[in-house]
Design a protein around this motif. Structure first.
Motif, PDB file in Angstrom:
ATOM      1  N   TYR A 170       0.827  -0.743  -0.059  1.00 18.80           N
ATOM      2  CA  TYR A 170       0.082   0.285  -0.402  1.00 18.80           C
ATOM      3  C   TYR A 170       0.561   1.065  -0.132  1.00 18.80           C
ATOM      4  O   TYR A 170       0.186   2.218  -0.535  1.00 18.80           O
ATOM      5  CB  TYR A 170      -0.574  -0.293   1.387  1.00 18.80           C
ATOM      6  CG  TYR A 170      -2.259   0.546   1.528  1.00 18.80           C
ATOM      7  CD1 TYR A 170      -2.720   1.119  -0.135  1.00 18.80           C
ATOM      8  CD2 TYR A 170      -2.636   1.631   2.395  1.00 18.80           C
ATOM      9  CE1 TYR A 170      -3.736   1.801  -0.211  1.00 18.80           C
ATOM     10  CE2 TYR A 170      -3.779   2.579   2.476  1.00 18.80           C
ATOM     11  CZ  TYR A 170      -4.095   2.698   0.739  1.00 18.80           C
ATOM     12  OH  TYR A 170      -5.883   3.503   1.194  1.00 18.80           O
TER      13      TYR A 170
ATOM     14  N   ALA B 252      -0.398   5.251   1.550  1.00 15.98           N
ATOM     15  CA  ALA B 252      -1.513   4.946   2.083  1.00 15.98           C
ATOM     16  C   ALA B 252      -2.723   5.392   0.597  1.00 15.98           C
ATOM     17  O   ALA B 252      -2.307   5.944   0.058  1.00 15.98           O
ATOM     18  CB  ALA B 252      -2.142   6.233   2.692  1.00 15.98           C
TER      19      ALA B 252
ATOM     20  N   ASP C 292      -3.357  -7.034   2.575  1.00 10.47           N
ATOM     21  CA  ASP C 292      -2.404  -7.474   3.524  1.00 10.47           C
ATOM     22  C   ASP C 292      -1.473  -7.935   3.861  1.00 10.47           C
ATOM     23  O   ASP C 292      -1.167  -9.040   2.876  1.00 10.47           O
ATOM     24  CB  ASP C 292      -3.438  -7.125   4.993  1.00 10.47           C
ATOM     25  CG  ASP C 292      -2.735  -7.575   5.889  1.00 10.47           C
ATOM     26  OD1 ASP C 292      -3.045  -6.447   6.617  1.00 10.47           O
ATOM     27  OD2 ASP C 292      -2.229  -8.447   6.380  1.00 10.47           O
ATOM     28  N   TRP C 293      -0.348  -7.638   3.946  1.00 17.23           N
ATOM     29  CA  TRP C 293       0.632  -8.418   4.029  1.00 17.23           C
ATOM     30  C   TRP C 293       1.031  -9.491   4.514  1.00 17.23           C
ATOM     31  O   TRP C 293       1.302 -10.310   4.349  1.00 17.23           O
ATOM     32  CB  TRP C 293       2.378  -7.450   5.086  1.00 17.23           C
ATOM     33  CG  TRP C 293       2.000  -7.355   6.118  1.00 17.23           C
ATOM     34  CD1 TRP C 293       1.127  -6.789   7.238  1.00 17.23           C
ATOM     35  CD2 TRP C 293       2.545  -8.540   7.420  1.00 17.23           C
ATOM     36  NE1 TRP C 293       1.367  -7.060   8.466  1.00 17.23           N
ATOM     37  CE2 TRP C 293       2.287  -8.223   8.915  1.00 17.23           C
ATOM     38  CE3 TRP C 293       3.183  -9.949   7.440  1.00 17.23           C
ATOM     39  CZ2 TRP C 293       2.523  -8.683   9.862  1.00 17.23           C
ATOM     40  CZ3 TRP C 293       4.069 -10.631   8.234  1.00 17.23           C
ATOM     41  CH2 TRP C 293       3.503 -10.261   9.499  1.00 17.23           C
ATOM     42  N   GLU C 294      -0.155  -9.982   5.139  1.00 15.48           N
ATOM     43  CA  GLU C 294      -0.383 -11.269   6.319  1.00 15.48           C
ATOM     44  C   GLU C 294      -1.470 -12.094   5.624  1.00 15.48           C
ATOM     45  O   GLU C 294      -1.454 -13.311   5.504  1.00 15.48           O
ATOM     46  CB  GLU C 294       0.576 -11.502   7.830  1.00 15.48           C
ATOM     47  CG  GLU C 294      -0.883 -10.701   8.812  1.00 15.48           C
ATOM     48  CD  GLU C 294      -0.890 -11.498  10.166  1.00 15.48           C
ATOM     49  OE1 GLU C 294       0.116 -11.836   9.995  1.00 15.48           O
ATOM     50  OE2 GLU C 294      -1.048 -10.305  10.535  1.00 15.48           O
TER      51      GLU C 294
ATOM     52  N   VAL D 259      -7.343  -9.637   3.200  1.00 17.36           N
ATOM     53  CA  VAL D 259      -7.658  -7.858   3.515  1.00 17.36           C
ATOM     54  C   VAL D 259      -7.715  -7.150   2.851  1.00 17.36           C
ATOM     55  O   VAL D 259      -6.174  -6.671   2.777  1.00 17.36           O
ATOM     56  CB  VAL D 259      -6.878  -8.031   4.933  1.00 17.36           C
ATOM     57  CG1 VAL D 259      -7.955  -6.201   5.853  1.00 17.36           C
ATOM     58  CG2 VAL D 259      -7.413  -8.937   5.927  1.00 17.36           C
ATOM     59  N   ARG D 260      -7.933  -6.184   1.634  1.00 20.02           N
ATOM     60  CA  ARG D 260      -7.086  -5.299   0.545  1.00 20.02           C
ATOM     61  C   ARG D 260      -7.071  -3.823   1.481  1.00 20.02           C
ATOM     62  O   ARG D 260      -8.676  -3.926   2.386  1.00 20.02           O
ATOM     63  CB  ARG D 260      -9.188  -5.259   0.559  1.00 20.02           C
ATOM     64  CG  ARG D 260      -8.576  -4.138  -0.961  1.00 20.02           C
ATOM     65  CD  ARG D 260      -9.320  -3.474  -2.076  1.00 20.02           C
ATOM     66  NE  ARG D 260     -10.337  -2.825  -1.964  1.00 20.02           N
ATOM     67  CZ  ARG D 260     -11.315  -2.891  -2.150  1.00 20.02           C
ATOM     68  NH1 ARG D 260     -12.098  -3.360  -2.947  1.00 20.02           N
ATOM     69  NH2 ARG D 260     -12.437  -1.923  -1.607  1.00 20.02           N
ATOM     70  N   GLU D 261      -6.459  -3.585   1.524  1.00 15.29           N
ATOM     71  CA  GLU D 261      -5.192  -2.540   2.190  1.00 15.29           C
ATOM     72  C   GLU D 261      -5.886  -0.937   1.556  1.00 15.29           C
ATOM     73  O   GLU D 261      -7.005  -0.057   2.205  1.00 15.29           O
ATOM     74  CB  GLU D 261      -4.517  -2.130   2.581  1.00 15.29           C
ATOM     75  CG  GLU D 261      -3.569  -2.999   3.368  1.00 15.29           C
ATOM     76  CD  GLU D 261      -1.891  -2.579   2.644  1.00 15.29           C
ATOM     77  OE1 GLU D 261      -1.567  -2.550   3.876  1.00 15.29           O
ATOM     78  OE2 GLU D 261      -1.597  -2.458   2.158  1.00 15.29           O
ATOM     79  N   GLY D 262      -6.661  -0.903  -0.088  1.00 17.71           N
ATOM     80  CA  GLY D 262      -6.849  -0.139  -0.659  1.00 17.71           C
ATOM     81  C   GLY D 262      -6.427  -0.248  -2.066  1.00 17.71           C
ATOM     82  O   GLY D 262      -6.154  -1.354  -2.248  1.00 17.71           O
ATOM     83  N   TYR D 263      -6.475   1.073  -2.795  1.00 13.97           N
ATOM     84  CA  TYR D 263      -6.061   1.558  -3.999  1.00 13.97           C
ATOM     85  C   TYR D 263      -5.127   2.098  -4.360  1.00 13.97           C
ATOM     86  O   TYR D 263      -4.992   3.270  -3.162  1.00 13.97           O
ATOM     87  CB  TYR D 263      -7.530   1.452  -4.815  1.00 13.97           C
ATOM     88  CG  TYR D 263      -8.398   0.752  -5.057  1.00 13.97           C
ATOM     89  CD1 TYR D 263      -8.469  -0.775  -5.308  1.00 13.97           C
ATOM     90  CD2 TYR D 263      -9.544   0.211  -4.399  1.00 13.97           C
ATOM     91  CE1 TYR D 263      -9.734  -1.153  -5.416  1.00 13.97           C
ATOM     92  CE2 TYR D 263     -11.041   0.332  -4.219  1.00 13.97           C
ATOM     93  CZ  TYR D 263     -10.678  -1.148  -5.009  1.00 13.97           C
ATOM     94  OH  TYR D 263     -12.060  -2.094  -5.014  1.00 13.97           O
TER      95      TYR D 263
END
Lengths: 1110, 569
Positions: free
Chosen positions: A503, A506, A567-569, A573-577
């Protein structure tokens, strides 16, 4: 040996060549009882003369005594061989000695050699015979030389043989002999020195006949620079030509200004290619350039009156000659490396510096670790080893940038000329990569120049050219890639340890955007041509009709892809675009335009006694039409189909627009010269532009110039070492009208507004005036005076050209600031005046020492533009144009060092109450009542801080040839310039998250410093609140921006002919060239003086190439 | 032969003359515009372009004016208004100024052009177009005098030369002209539009905007009368559900008095949602409601949190005015498909879409960059914001609740406190509780008739009602509250390690103490800060000696010798 004999044959013919060298060269000799041989050696040593003789026939051991001062060679030889039977023949610099008795026998010897006989005649371009031309059967030593009538005859010539013609001062030529028994060869003059022919508006003139200020550049000088774009190759090659660039991105171009900037808005020079105006100098491939003329003063340029205010560049492309036949291929391969790479803090230093900045902004309270806790910083490296995803330490620089980019270039040329049809074909292909992935520039150009001679009265030129260039880039701007690639903070992850995109900060992840974000591709296609029909109804009169269309078809496709990150692990889980990449969007654009130039020219040339008259009258019409079309769709379902068939019908947009403009012109010129001594020239051009209202449309642009060749005067004949001196003076008026297309009628912009219609939202069409209309807007005029001289010294080995000029631009077309409360944008208007004074000098030295041929040239120019009463002001970021200022002068506060103590902050004037010790202090210049008011404000305390343009621009060019080696070196520089250290260079924590420039390290004001350290601090304290105070424009950030640069070194080696010819290759040259290797400047470490702060860097090029000629 | 070719050449010459009289191909020309009805309609449409109103493309969409108030927290950042560095070079200020005058110039051009069109356009249409132009002009000048004080004023198309020497016109004179324009608009604008007509401004909008500018200038009588006239039209009513009023899907309600619609499909400026929404929902959560705003919501007993027995700092969302949880995301409630919980020990959270527990990126233990003060905006935010990070709710530039509260405020200041005043406030408050105004038991109805108490009540009511709607800044300015509220620092949660030891482990989550709320509704956190229980995020600074008006853009001062910068800048 045979050749030597034939030279004697030449002598027999007793011709007397009319030759400038032998006429102009004067020698002094004082030898007592010396052998003739020694006298001849002495002459050879002190001049360029070479003696040819057979010692069996000429008694060179005869002792003579000779005492001669400043005599011509003929006088010397007369004295030397008085009373002997020796006769001599001078052919330019060659002097053949023989005796009268042997003339006849040698003539017989020559004609007795029977076999297949080829007879021919060699003439110059005007049809005049050239005696003494060496004609050699290629690959052998057999040959002959032409007689007084230019005739020659050769025996035992096999079919398919190649004859080589060479003559000093002329270009060598080769022809293939098949079955014909007679040939005619026209030799072209070699364009060196003052005898060079230069292009002027709608014609050519010998350089020695020029009365205006015209710079000329050979095609070779341009190609040797090894730039892809022609504009970049012009940097430093001629005085008075300011070429600036700020990047070396693939396909990048440079900006050209001639004699400074005398107009605002579009101050690019007018580019004329083979007589026809074009939009962009870069449309021409450097390899196709035969020569370039730069029309600098009004007298030279006013024949192009309307659009010549910013100077004119005339480009002549290569054409074929009669009896020319060859094929060429050039290949180059090279590497590009950035000249400089700025350094940034490592991850722990970054965290400490961010903490310091935040601590400063929070009032330096007890918590010195407001952003990154102490433990985290101390253990970061260990934490990173443990889990690089949670504790990233990203080296963005090496992740984004490659060590080097590659480039290659192929040029193929074919030249074929018969008596009636002459064709030159060139094809080239270039491909350049970038310092990061997914970016390339490719270009293909083709040019076919044809000359057709129908009969004595009628001839035609038919030219055709095509260009296609393809620029492929990622869907983000190069500025962002460079900027973030350098400056992204190491604390943010670019990719997770399993390789997935992260990501970043941000969504700010330049690595992810670059590799997954889509593309932005441009295709530029150009075709065009020229048809010119020339009629010569009587001697000296030439009538030409010319039509030249140019068509452009440009296309852009930008496809932005959705780039989600997880997410790294937990990959679910989507963090965003990534920012700007939250949906698939496709944008297509098409721009088509065409221009048509038609010309009708009549040229009459007549010599009456010693007077020489040349009259030109012409008409030109120009029409241009531009149309754009765009379509886009957003939120596309698929990211792998960049076509609008897969559009999202709910999110679709289309646009289109068009405009046109036209000019019409009548012009005339009279050139008169008396005895090549006194020159007069007058031009006038009468122009109309569609950009102005009917009543203000026509402008007339006259000019006059005169020249006096002082050295032709009898009283100058005895001045030692001065070979040539001409004094020139000119006056003229030039025009400019390059502003928007319909400025005299205010146009309404159409747009859309969203409005409810019942309960639906609809997009309603709107119309609104956006610019103020100025009905009487008309031509801007630049009046210019030029005074100059051209001199040749030491037999023209040293040549000097010097010019001084003054230009006054009035009714300048300027988008002066109008108050924003008028509610419209700044319109172009005929504002006030601007004055420019400048000078320029060119110095060239040509010489030869044994086998080493050598030339060195130096050019330098300077100008200063001062704004007169403009009737207003123009603000351009940190710069200004206002009455009394220089053109685009820096405008800002006067600094007074850094605030050191609270007491200073509280008692001295400051910009705002948030200023603290460590911030920059400014001088209180004035206030609302015209006196210092104890307050720093942008309205009353900013002043002019000095010009922003480069001064004393210079170029140095060295060329050397030794046997088969050639070497050239080019140096270029700017003597003086006020340059600003830009915000991305010096501002810590740029954009509130970027890395800290290491050039600040140890040099910024800090609470952690001792008082003494702070007194010597070069940079202000770290603060976000004080950004506006510290990094606004002030003289604090101005540095000496001058630089000196090793622009290019080239070393070439031509492989000996014998070897290559056995391979069927006529010649082969291999070379290596290095550009922009190093520079000397005052910029902080890591920054190139020419590069922009966030754009693509300036690069050094390392090129290897080979040229083959068949 | 020679003659033939010569004629051919001359032929090329003669046929190659281009006509130099060229007109714009894809633009209109003012030469012949404003000639018929449709051209005037297009010009009037142009007055309602979104960029001429406060939310322009430039601003990225979200309500930015509130960022300069004590309602917002943006991590460590402050703005030129809130760190006292504002001067005439602030780009935001220049853009505001330019766009206002652009709209005014368009309006003035329409008014001037109507003269020319008198012969061939119906008189009623002329009046209608003039009414629109004057409405827009008045609204824009209202904005300018509110922010800049005395400004350049013209109701005609300005001459270029003359414009360079214009001086400021006193605010009071401009106000008179604004009233005149609004009155003309009130007289000539329709109360509503038919189903085939564009919904341009209405009579009600003109009345409401007149009320607003009158209120901003303490002209209580005019404000009260205009608001009353708007209420008396009977055209507007409060939307039932406060929480849903601001969503993208709630469009064109009867509460909207003057609305500029947005539509993603039609490519209008959209709200850029990423800064607002939560980390779990792929946002950044850095543009958050402030703790001050959070603390300003009354409890369900109508009392402020430091007085109400119903307030529990451990469960700060409980027993609060419903607008509190409609404005700020309540902890442990579903938000954009995830259970929202910023607690440092909540390392996992429930994902309503997948039906599973997952990593909780809204806890700073997991993601150090999630909300610095634990709060997130909820007002207007729904799944629409997170799916493409773009949303297109109506831009409610004037809504009926504001008309009611302006009426109440004007009447209170006039001392004309009657049942209609209490009813106006109570209508707004009752709607928040989704109850009828008459059911005074179901909500904390306002009953006092004390002027001072009512003044504070209506001010706090405005803050609770209009958060996120760009009204707070001017309220702070006109109440002269800015020098107090904007000189208070910005606070947030301690960093995770300290938060655990000092707040969570002692059982002090969420607010360790109850902040004191003063009579103006301004919360004081300095006590908690000095005890090390909360973190200082940024220092705010407001220079009361000058900042009640903005500086004039520097450029304008520099090119016009008759224009003087506002005092102190």
């Amino acid at each position: 040996m045979k050749l030597t004999l034939i030279f004697f044959f030449l002598a027999v013919s007793q011709m007397m060549a009319i030759d400038t060298y032998s006429q102009s060269t004067r020698l002094s000799l004082n030898l007592k009882a010396a052998a003739v041989k020694d006298v001849l050696d002495e002459i050879e040593e002190n001049s360029e003369f070479v003696f040819l003789y057979n010692y069996k026939l000429v008694d060179v051991d005869r002792k003579v005594t000779i005492d001669i001062r400043e005599q011509k060679i003929t006088e010397i030889l007369k004295t030397l061989f008085q009373g002997t039977d020796i006769v001599y023949t001078i052919v330019d610099r060659q002097i053949v000695l023989t005796n009268k008795a042997d003339q006849n026998s040698f003539m017989q010897l020559a004609t007795q050699q029977a076999g297949k006989v080829i007879k021919g005649k060699v003439t110059d371009a005007h049809g005049g015979p050239i005696p003494g031309v060496s004609v050699v059967l290629k690959g052998t030593t057999s040959g002959t030389i032409t007689d007084m009538e230019g005739n020659f005859s050769l025996n035992e010539i096999p079919p398919g043989a190649i004859l080589q013609f060479s003559f000093v001062g002329m270009k060598s030529q080769e022809i293939v002999v098949e079955n014909e028994t007679t040939v005619t060869v026209v030799l072209e003059e070699e364009t060196i020195g003052i005898e060079e022919v230069v292009a002027i508006g709608y014609g050519t003139v010998k350089k020695s006949d020029l009365t205006g200020a015209v710079g000329s550049v050979s095609g070779e000088a341009v190609t040797s620079r090894k730039t892809t774009q022609l504009s970049q190759a012009l940097q430093g090659v001629a005085s008075g030509v300011m070429v600036t660039r700020d990047n070396n991105a693939p396909g990048s171009t440079a900006t050209i200004h001639i004699r400074g900037i005398t107009t605002i808005g579009d101050s690019n020079p007018l580019i004329i290619v083979d007589g026809v105006p074009v939009n962009d100098i870069n449309d021409v491939n450097s390899n196709d350039v035969e020569s370039i003329s730069i029309l600098k003063d009004a007298a030279s340029a006013s024949i192009y009156g309307s659009r010549a205010a910013a100077g004119v560049i005339l480009i002549t492309t290569k054409r074929a000659q009669s009896n020319q036949l060859n094929m060429e291929y050039n290949f180059e391969y090279g590497l590009e490396k950035p000249t400089e790479r700025p350094e940034y803090a490592n991850v722990t230093r970054y965290m400490r510096m961010v903490n310091e900045l935040r601590w400063n902004d929070l009032g330096n309270g007890p918590d010195e670790y407001p952003t990154y806790p102490k433990d985290l910083i101390n253990n970061y490296n260990a934490l990173y080893q443990e889990n690089p995803d949670l504790y990233p330490n990203t080296d963005w620089n090496s992740l984004i940038f490659k060590d080097h980019a590659t480039r290659q270039s192929h040029v193929f040329g074919l030249t074929a000329g018969s008596k009636n049809i002459r064709t030159k074909v060139s094809l080239s292909y270039d491909k350049t990569g970038a310092l990061y992935d997914h970016r390339t520039f490719e270009r293909i150009t083709a040019r076919f120049n044809n000359d057709v001679t129908i009969n004595k009265y009628l001839s035609a030129k038919v030219d055709f050219y095509a260009k296609r260039s393809i620029s492929k880039q990622p869907a983000i701007s190069s500025g962002t890639i460079i900027d973030q690639g350098r400056m992204a903070a190491p604390i943010y992850a670019a990719k997770w340890s399993d390789g997935r995109v992260a990501y970043g900060k941000a969504g700010e992840n330049i690595y992810g955007q670059l590799h997954y974000g889509g593309f932005n591709n441009d295709w530029y296609n150009q075709i065009g041509g020229k048809l010119s029909i020339d009629l010569t109804p009587l001697e000296g009169l030439k009538i030409s009709g010319i039509i030249s269309p140019n068509l452009n078809f440009d296309q852009n496709k930008t496809f932005t892809k959705q780039v989600p990150t997880y997410d790294w692990e937990d990959p679910t889980v989507r963090e965003g675009y990534l920012i700007g990449f939250s949906s698939n969007a496709l944008n297509e654009a098409r721009n088509n335009n065409h221009q048509v130039t038609t010309q009708f020219l009549t040229n009459y040339e007549k010599a009456i006694g010693l007077s020489h008259l040349n009259i030109l009258a012409g008409y030109e019409n120009y029409y241009a039409f531009y149309e754009t079309m765009g379509a886009s769709s957003n939120q596309l379902a698929l990211s792998s189909y960049p076509y609008l068939d897969l559009k999202n019908s709910n999110f679709i947009d289309a646009s289109g627009s068009a405009y046109e403009n036209a000019y019409r012109s009548y012009f005339g010129r009279i050139m008169y010269n008396f005895d090549n001594k006194y020159y007069l020239q007058g031009n006038i051009r009468y122009d109309a532009s569609s950009r102005f209202d009917k009543n203000y449309r026509w402008g007339s642009f006259p000019s006059f110039s005169a020249g006096w060749v002082v050295t032709e005067e009898p009283f100058m004949k005895d001045v030692a070492n001065l070979s040539f001196l001409k004094i020139r003076a000119s006056w003229g008026i030039l025009g400019n009208e390059r502003i928007g297309n319909y400025p005299y009628q205010s146009s309404l912009a159409f747009s859309n507004a969203l409005i409810y219609l019942d309960s639906d939202i609809v997009s309603a069409l709107t119309a609104a005036q956006t610019a103020y209309a100025i009905r009487d807007i008309t031509w801007e005029q630049t009046e210019s005076y030029d005074l100059g001289f051209d001199a040749g010294l030491f037999h023209n080995k040293l040549r000097l050209t010097w010019d001084y000029y003054r230009k006054t631009t009035k009714d300048m077309l300027l988008p002066l600031e109008i108050p924003d409360y008028i509610g419209l944008g700044n319109p172009d208007q005929n504002a006030g005046k601007m004055k420019t004074n400048g000078w320029e000098a060119d110095l060239t030295w040509n010489d030869q020492f044994g086998d080493v041929r050598f030339s060195a040239s130096f050019n330098i120019s300077d100008f200063k533009s001062v704004m007169g009463d403009l009737g207003g002001t123009e603000f351009i970021g940190d710069q200004i144009k206002i009455k009394g200022s220089e053109f685009n002068e820096w405008y800002g506060y006067k600094s007074a060092g850094l605030f050191q103590t609270d007491e200073e902050v509280n008692t001295l004037p400051r910009l705002n109450p948030s200023v603290r010790p460590g911030d920059i202090r400014y001088q209180d210049i004035s206030g609302p009542d015209g006196v210092p008011d104890g307050n720093i404000s942008p309205e009353y305390d900013r002043v002019l801080l000095g010009g922003s343009l480069p001064r004393y621009m210079y170029g140095i060019n060295l060329n050397m040839n030794y046997k088969n080696f050639d070497f050239s070196m080019f140096l270029q520089g700017v003597g003086k310039q006020n340059s600003r250290l830009t915000i991305p260079m010096v501002q810590p924590y740029y954009g509130q998250w970027r890395n800290m420039p290491m050039l600040l390290e140890g040099k910024y004001w800090s609470k952690y410093n001792s008082e003494a350290q702070n007194l010597n601090a070069e940079y202000p304290r770290f603060s976000t609140v004080s950004l506006n105070n510290n990094y606004t424009m002030s003289d604090y950030w101005l540095i000496k921006g001058g630089y000196f640069r090793l622009k290019n070194i080239t070393l070439g080696y031509t492989i000996p002919d014998q070897f290559m010819q056995s391979l069927g290759i006529q010649s082969c040259r291999i070379f290596s060239s290095i550009s922009d290797l190093f520079s000397m400047n005052h910029y902080p470490k890591g920054w190139d003086p020419e590069s922009s702060a966030t754009g693509y860097p300036i690069t050094s090029s390392f090129i290897f190439g080979v040229s083959l000629k068949f | 032969m020679r003659i033939t070719i010569l004629s051919l050449l001359i032929g090329i010459f003669l046929t190659s003359c281009t006509d130099l009289d060229m007109n714009p191909l894809s633009y209109g020309s003012t030469e012949n515009w404003y000639s018929d009805q449709s051209e005037f309609e297009m010009a009037v449409n142009g007055l309602y372009k979104s960029d001429l109103w406060v939310n322009g493309d430039y601003f990225g969409g979200y309500p930015f004016f509130d960022e300069w108030t004590d309602d917002y927290t943006r991590r460590n950042e402050t703005w030129p208004v809130t760190n006292a560095t504002i001067n005439g070079q602030w780009p935001v200020l220049e853009v505001c100024w330019t766009y206002r005058y652009r709209a005014i110039a368009q309006a003035n051009t329409i008014v001037a052009s109507l003269d020319k069109a008198k012969d061939h356009i119906d008189q009623s249409l002329i009046e209608k177009y003039e009414a629109h132009a004057r409405f827009v002009r008045a609204a824009q000048y209202s904005w300018l005098i509110s922010y800049f004080g005395d400004v350049i004023f013209s109701t005609t198309v300005m001459d270029l030369d003359e414009s360079f020497t214009m001086a400021k016109t006193p605010k009071a004179d401009i106000l008179k002209s604004i009233y005149g324009d609004f009155d003309y608009a009130v007289a000539h604008l329709p109360e509503s539009y038919g189903s085939s007509e564009f919904k341009w401004a209405t009579k009600g909008a003109a009345l409401a905007f007149k009320a607003r500018i009158a209120l901003y200038n303490q002209d209580w009588k005019t404000a009260g009368d205009a608001a009353k006239a708007c209420m008396d039209l009977g055209r507007y009513e409060l939307y039932d559900d406060f929480g849903k009023l601001f969503l993208s899907k709630t469009k064109n309600t009867k509460e909207g008095v003057f609305v500029i619609p947005r539509s993603l499909q039609l490519g209008s400026a959209s709200i850029d949602c990423i800064d607002v929404i939560s980390r779990n929902a792929s946002g950044r959560g850095w543009l958050t409601p402030s703790w001050e705003l959070f603390c300003s919501f009354l409890c369900t007993d109508g009392l402020p949190i430091d007085e109400s027995p119903r307030f529990n700092p451990r469960e700060p969302f409980k027993n609060r005015d419903p607008r509190c949880t409609a404005t700020i995301v309540e902890f442990q409630t579903p938000f954009l498909g995830y259970m929202y919980q910023p607690h440092p020990d909540s390392v996992t959270c429930y994902n309503f879409n997948s039906g599973k527990y997952q990593k909780n990126n809204d806890s700073r233990t997991i993601n150090a960059y999630s909300s610095f003060n634990g709060l997130l905006w909820k007002k207007g935010v729904d799944e629409d914001w997170s799916d493409n990070q773009q949303a297109d709710p109506d831009n409610l530039l004037m809504r009926y609740a504001d008309v009611l509260l302006m009426y109440a405020e004007a009447k209170i200041e006039l001392g004309e406190i009657d049942e209609s005043v209490l009813r106006a406030i109570n209508q707004v408050r009752a709607r928040a509780y989704q109850s009828d105004v008459a059911e005074t038991s179901s909500y904390p109805a306002v009953t006092t008739t004390d002027k001072n108490q009512l003044r504070q009540t209506v001010r706090i009511e405005r803050r609770m009602e209009f958060a996120f709607e760009e009204l707070r800044y001017m309220d702070l300015i006109r109440w002269k509250l800015a020098e107090k509220a904007l000189n208070k620092n910005v606070y947030g949660m301690l960093d995770v390690a300290d938060l655990r030891t000092r707040v969570v482990e002692p059982g002090l989550w969420f607010f360790p103490e109850i902040p004191e709320i003063d009579e103006d509704g301004v919360a004081d956190f300095s006590g908690m800060y000095s005890k090390g229980l909360i973190k200082l995020l940024a220092e705010r600074k407001f220079d009361a000696s000058k900042q009640y008006v903005w500086p004039i853009p520097t450029k304008e001062i520099l090119i016009n010798p008759n224009l003087r910068q506002n005092t102190g800048y």
